[in-house]
Design an enzyme around this catalytic site. Structure first.
Site, PDB file in Angstrom:
ATOM      1  N   ARG A 273       0.831  -1.209   0.000  1.00 46.87           N
ATOM      2  CA  ARG A 273       0.000   0.000   0.000  1.00 46.87           C
ATOM      3  C   ARG A 273       0.863   1.256   0.000  1.00 46.87           C
ATOM      4  O   ARG A 273       0.648   2.168  -0.797  1.00 46.87           O
ATOM      5  CB  ARG A 273      -0.924  -0.017   1.221  1.00 46.87           C
ATOM      6  CG  ARG A 273      -1.850   1.186   1.273  1.00 46.87           C
ATOM      7  CD  ARG A 273      -2.657   1.229   2.551  1.00 46.87           C
ATOM      8  NE  ARG A 273      -3.480   2.430   2.603  1.00 46.87           N
ATOM      9  CZ  ARG A 273      -4.029   2.917   3.704  1.00 46.87           C
ATOM     10  NH1 ARG A 273      -3.848   2.298   4.862  1.00 46.87           N
ATOM     11  NH2 ARG A 273      -4.760   4.017   3.672  1.00 46.87           N
ATOM     12  N   PRO A 346      -3.705   2.078  13.708  1.00 45.12           N
ATOM     13  CA  PRO A 346      -3.951   3.420  14.265  1.00 45.12           C
ATOM     14  C   PRO A 346      -5.344   3.951  13.911  1.00 45.12           C
ATOM     15  O   PRO A 346      -5.733   3.944  12.738  1.00 45.12           O
ATOM     16  CB  PRO A 346      -2.867   4.283  13.605  1.00 45.12           C
ATOM     17  CG  PRO A 346      -1.828   3.327  13.117  1.00 45.12           C
ATOM     18  CD  PRO A 346      -2.567   2.075  12.767  1.00 45.12           C
ATOM     19  N   GLU A 375      -3.398  11.186  12.725  1.00 43.31           N
ATOM     20  CA  GLU A 375      -4.457  10.808  13.666  1.00 43.31           C
ATOM     21  C   GLU A 375      -4.894  11.990  14.525  1.00 43.31           C
ATOM     22  O   GLU A 375      -6.080  12.163  14.806  1.00 43.31           O
ATOM     23  CB  GLU A 375      -3.991   9.641  14.545  1.00 43.31           C
ATOM     24  CG  GLU A 375      -3.671   8.356  13.787  1.00 43.31           C
ATOM     25  CD  GLU A 375      -4.836   7.855  12.944  1.00 43.31           C
ATOM     26  OE1 GLU A 375      -6.007   8.117  13.309  1.00 43.31           O
ATOM     27  OE2 GLU A 375      -4.589   7.205  11.911  1.00 43.31           O
ATOM     28  N   GLU A 402      -9.945  12.604   6.303  1.00 44.17           N
ATOM     29  CA  GLU A 402      -8.626  11.989   6.127  1.00 44.17           C
ATOM     30  C   GLU A 402      -7.573  13.012   5.708  1.00 44.17           C
ATOM     31  O   GLU A 402      -6.384  12.848   5.993  1.00 44.17           O
ATOM     32  CB  GLU A 402      -8.710  10.870   5.083  1.00 44.17           C
ATOM     33  CG  GLU A 402      -9.573   9.691   5.478  1.00 44.17           C
ATOM     34  CD  GLU A 402      -9.044   8.958   6.698  1.00 44.17           C
ATOM     35  OE1 GLU A 402      -7.820   9.003   6.938  1.00 44.17           O
ATOM     36  OE2 GLU A 402      -9.848   8.354   7.429  1.00 44.17           O
ATOM     37  N   HIS A 505      -8.807  -2.277   6.443  1.00 44.75           N
ATOM     38  CA  HIS A 505      -9.971  -1.485   6.053  1.00 44.75           C
ATOM     39  C   HIS A 505     -11.050  -2.334   5.381  1.00 44.75           C
ATOM     40  O   HIS A 505     -12.235  -2.013   5.470  1.00 44.75           O
ATOM     41  CB  HIS A 505      -9.545  -0.359   5.114  1.00 44.75           C
ATOM     42  CG  HIS A 505      -8.457   0.491   5.679  1.00 44.75           C
ATOM     43  ND1 HIS A 505      -7.135   0.094   5.665  1.00 44.75           N
ATOM     44  CD2 HIS A 505      -8.483   1.702   6.289  1.00 44.75           C
ATOM     45  CE1 HIS A 505      -6.395   1.028   6.237  1.00 44.75           C
ATOM     46  NE2 HIS A 505      -7.186   2.005   6.628  1.00 44.75           N
TER      47      HIS A 505
END
Length: 805
Positions: A273, A346, A375, A402, A505
């Site tokens: 990723r 996280p 975060e 995000e 996810h």
């Protein structure tokens, strides 16, 4: 009374009625908000307790709290549906009612809702507790975090990486496959009950914007925008891909094709990723100081708290608030040392009632330093819209949420900022070479992930739309991975796997396109905030820390939450209502120019035909109808299982006879790829002790030759109808060319001799006798008494010498 008076009275009556409806709706929403916050908090707290201490007891408590919240929400949703949105003029009331009228999973029957929750909890548990154990030492087992993640981040051992990569998918992905199939069915049913076409359409509904003229946006536009922006990004990605491939060829020279896709297990993490961890292998200018400040953090004794305190300082410097006291008390910032099983991935949590937390198994690395900013960006957004009504406490869309932390990460990663906090030496000098080093590191994280994100969500959308049959999920996954991402599977996977769900996810039910849209937004936001901070210079050198002007502009947008269309929120910050990839391309423009120069002698792009296991594969062709006619059977999964088992038997026999070794080959050690309906496929064999150890093709060929007759008998076929291409049939002599050099020379000499003999005896011998004599000269078996016949054991039926399989 005049008509005008009647009209006026009518309007007053309508307005009064409308006012009464809105008052009733507002009263209902006020009551809902108060009750919802309490129940939602209890449900969120139970979920937090489970995620930070995975036990059956906590799972049960979480399910009970979730059931209470779901029942309450379902009841309130039905009441909300009694209000006609057409009769509501107040935009805030209307927006809340519209949100509440979507009943989510409550639209399912109680039994199916319970079933869905059980599936989701089970998938989450499998993912969080999954282990991969060493076959040579079963007591040595690795969780994903910590354990496998470290191997995938740092190891350059091809086989060890492959062991970790395959082990995670075999142990976790295979368990998730039947659950994910049920999940897709139930989520689609839920979405259709909420008037969406499918669950992918339901997710895209988060991007809908309506109610304000000129700012409307429908969910199908999202598909178009993603497709169009990806076309613009692709040239940059292709250049990055080509450069990375060249560098990986230096590290893994035997395993990389100069024109092919990249093996999926070599790309920096368990999923490929983020390519961030490839930076040490791909650094353009090694003689320059390292801009990965992990070593500096370790040397300065940084810990998790220091990392988050530094992130907090950044946000405070632009005028955003500090974390709450409860944040520091209640967050889980490191992996517990008391053997608790936790979800390490996280995440930022807004539980309600001003309770904000982060859950993260922080490590002292630069990557985790930037993740902490990300975060904490979520928490800043949560705190900014905390005063909005309960139903409007969310990002303008999921991509906005995000993007906020990523904006800060762009600044925090700059050499300028790292110098200011002492992680780069004060004498660090920026020049063209350090600039390229920095931009490449950023591109490995940001550009490298975009095709991954786009392709994953496109696959899921197609699955939810039933455009990919269930029996082709894995096949299509890797076809799309090759075509779109330029990445190839290091081992072929069949439909028992669920490779997409090996990512957090997917197994935990998160929409993923948010990570694509956020990347576009973050550069649009960064460009606008840098202008507010009066930055002068290239976008990639901008650090907005200490700019309260930039912070105020951002805070104005954050505080809106989901109270208006995201297109309006975007325009308020960047001056445009649309996703625009130009700021991102401008940011990486110097790197793009440099990459094109570096790749001038390399292939840019990739062939999808190559695979790492191709050289050791043997092709098989099976002709059932031509061999068996009306008795032909269908080639099914069961037949393939039998084939793989027969090859495993052949391998056992070969190692036993030829090497005097007992090796327990099983059908799982025989890997099949490129299966075609007619029937053809490729296969290769790996060691039962180590999946990364591929048995040389030459040894597999010898094993097949040794057991060829047995394999034929199993399927009722022969060497012509069960073809192992490249392996000569064993029931007749190997094929030899009809003409060779030595035979030509021999023929010339013998011809001369024969001519001489013929001249001497031509008058005494008949023509037919001469012909027979010539044949006798050429036939080395002429002395044999053909009348008796001699049995050649090499041509006996194998059943006479061996028992049936």
């Amino acid at each position: 009374m005049s008509s005008s008076c009647w009209l006026l009275l009518s309007l007053v009556a309508v307005a009064t009625a409308q006012s009464l409806i809105e008052e009733k709706a507002e009263s209902f929403l006020n009551k809902f908000n108060q009750e919802a916050e309490d129940l939602s908090y209890q449900s969120s707290l139970a979920s937090w307790n489970y995620n930070t201490n995975i036990t059956e007891e906590n799972a049960q408590k979480m399910n009970e709290a979730a059931a209470k919240w779901s029942a309450f929400y379902e009841e309130q949703s039905k009441i909300a549906q009694n209000f006609s949105l057409q009769e509501i003029q107040n935009a805030t009331i209307k927006r809340q009612l519209k949100a509440l009228q979507q009943s989510g999973s409550s639209a399912l029957s109680p039994d199916k809702n319970k079933q869905l929750n059980t599936i989701l909890n089970t998938m989450s548990t499998i993912y969080s507790t999954g282990k991969v154990c060493n076959s040579m030492n079963p007591q040595e087992c690795f969780l994903l975090e910590p354990g496998l993640d470290e191997i995938m981040a740092t190891s350059t051992d091809y086989n060890r990486r492959l062991w970790a990569w395959e082990g995670w998918r075999a142990e976790v992905g295979k368990q998730l496959r039947p659950l994910y199939e049920e999940y897709v069915v139930l989520k689609n049913e839920m979405a259709r009950a909420n008037n969406y076409e499918d669950y992918g359409d339901y997710w895209r509904g988060d991007y809908e914007a309506e109610g304000v003229e000129g700012y409307n946006y429908n969910r199908n536009q999202l598909i178009e925008d993603v497709e169009n922006t990806f076309k613009e990004i692709k040239p940059l990605y292709e250049q990055l891909h080509a450069y990375v491939r060249t560098k990986l060829m230096e590290v893994y020279p035997s395993y990389i094709s100069p024109t092919g896709c990249l093996p999926a297990h070599l790309l920096g993490d368990m999923w490929g990723r983020f390519w961030t961890n490839l930076y040490p292998l791909t650094t353009p200018f090694l003689q320059k100081p390292n801009i990965d400040v992990t070593d500096a953090m370790v040397n300065q004794s940084w810990d998790a708290e220091r990392i988050f305190k530094e992130a907090e300082k950044f946000f405070v410097s632009v005028g955003l608030p500090q974390m709450t006291p409860g944040f520091w008390t209640n967050s889980m910032l490191t992996e517990p040392g008391d053997d608790r099983k936790v979800v390490c991935h996280p995440t930022a949590w807004d539980l309600g009632h001003g309770d904000f937390r982060i859950k993260m198994c922080t490590k002292v690395t630069m990557d985790n330093f930037l993740t902490a900013h990300h975060e904490m960006g979520h928490i800043q957004y949560d705190m900014a819209y905390a005063k909005q009504p309960f139903l409007l406490r969310n990002g303008a869309n999921e991509g906005f949420h995000e993007a906020v932390g990523e904006i800060m990460s762009l600044s925090a990663a700059t050499p300028k900022h790292l110098k200011s906090i002492g992680l780069l030496p004060s004498n660090f000098q920026e020049d063209n070479e350090t600039e390229i080093n920095f931009l490449l590191k950023q591109a490995l994280t940001i550009v490298g992930t975009l095709p991954f994100t786009y392709m994953l969500e496109k696959w899921r959308w197609m699955v939810f739309q039933d455009k990919i049959p269930r029996e082709q999920w894995t096949k299509k996954w890797w076809e799309m991975k090759r075509e779109i991402v330029g990445v190839v599977e290091p081992l072929p996977h069949d439909e028992t796997y669920c490779d997409p769900a090996s990512l957090f996810h997917v197994s935990n039910d998160y929409s993923f396109i948010r990570y694509y849209t956020r990347t576009i937004y973050q550069f649009q936001f960064q460009e606008a905030l840098c202008q507010a901070a009066k930055h002068d210079g290239p976008l990639h050198k901008c650090d907005i820390s200490n700019s309260t002007e930039a912070g105020q502009k951002l805070l104005n947008m954050l505080s809106l939450g989901n109270s208006g269309p995201w297109t309006l929120a975007l325009e308020n910050v960047v001056g445009s209502r649309n996703m625009d990839v130009k700021p991102l391309l401008n940011y990486f423009q110097p790197l793009f120019v440099w990459l094109k120069e570096q790749n001038r002698n390399s292939t840019v792009g990739w062939s999808t035909d190559w695979s790492p296991y191709a050289d050791q594969s043997i092709k098989v062709r099976i002709s059932l109808k031509s061999a068996l006619g009306k008795n032909a059977y269908e080639w099914t999964d069961n037949e393939m299982y039998l084939f793989r088992s027969s090859v495993a038997y052949a391998m056992r026999e070969y190692f036993s006879r030829e090497k005097n070794q007992t090796v327990p080959f099983g059908e799982a050690d025989v890997w099949v790829s490129d299966l075609k309906p007619r029937v053809s496929f490729n296969f290769f064999v790996t060691s039962p002790k180590n999946v990364s150890d591929i048995i040389p093709r030459s040894e597999v060929e010898e094993a097949i030759r040794m057991s060829r007759g047995r394999i034929n008998d199993i399927f009722g076929l022969n060497d012509n109808s069960l073809e192992f291409l490249g392996i000569y049939p064993t029931l007749k002599p190997p094929y030899e060319p009809p003409v060779t050099i030595w035979l030509i020379i021999f023929g010339v000499v013998m011809g001369t001799v024969v001519v001489g003999i013929v001249i001497l005896i031509v008058t005494g011998i008949k023509g037919r006798k001469k012909k027979n004599e010539t044949k006798r000269e050429e036939n080395p078996y002429d002395s044999m008494d053909i009348g008796k016949g001699e049995s050649n054991a090499g041509f006996q039926n194998s059943d006479d010498a061996q028992t049936s399989f």
